[in-house]
Design a protein around this motif. Sequence first.
Motif: not given
Length: 269
Positions: A16-21, A23-30, A257-261
Amino acid sequence: METSPAAFLFSGLATMIVIVIAWMLMMVVEWVWLKPKKLEKWLRQQGFSGNSYRFLHGDMKDMAAMRKQATAKPVSSADSHRHHNIVPRILPFNHHIITIYGKKSFIWNGPTPMINITDPKIIREILFKYDIFQKPKTNPLAKLLVSGMATYEGEQWFKVRKIVNPAFHHHKLKDMFPSMYWSCNEMISKWKILVSNQNHNSSSHHELDVWPYIQTFTADVISRTAFGSSYEDGRKIFELIRQQIKHFTEITQFSYIPGWSPGIAFRAI
């Protein structure tokens, strides 16, 4: 060999931790690359031009450097009287981009493109299509400082705009001229006194810091035209507003908060 419940639970948590990390990396890249590049491609297909997106900062470094360069030089009175063009000073980077790429251009505010709109017809169309063109999302703390028509959306904005619109009719604005004249006359009178006190100086030129007086002039005009009182009566109110703006500016540096734009912001020039 059977797996113990503890080992199975640990394996599940690690997955689960790997999946969450991931997912977060994909969100940042996006956020920092994929979405800006998609928006850039879409904008160019619509006929807009601008600098290519640069990772994370976009045009912000150039924007800050050009603003610093523009404000470092004093305004030439001869140039200001001849051209009446202050845009290169107050919005130097916007002026630079529009000069290079034309009226249909965009600027990168980090990973967010801002579209420059100079055509009054298009600006009018955007204002009337309030159900399609939404205001850019701002810091939630801004609502503590600014509210009302500036933050309303949709039908609520249209109703309030319809209510306040008569206040800006030609005859209403004409009635404000005497109040504006008195406020301006008081400010110029103060300048004359300050200059006369410097007559002992052999130089025929005098330097004044006009910014505090411009702030006072703006507040005075608002007080006289909207409330019928002088600036002196509303000094405490305007001082509190200045303090609120100062505190808000300081807080926004830590509350973002980065990404909230928003995806795209519109700027009318």
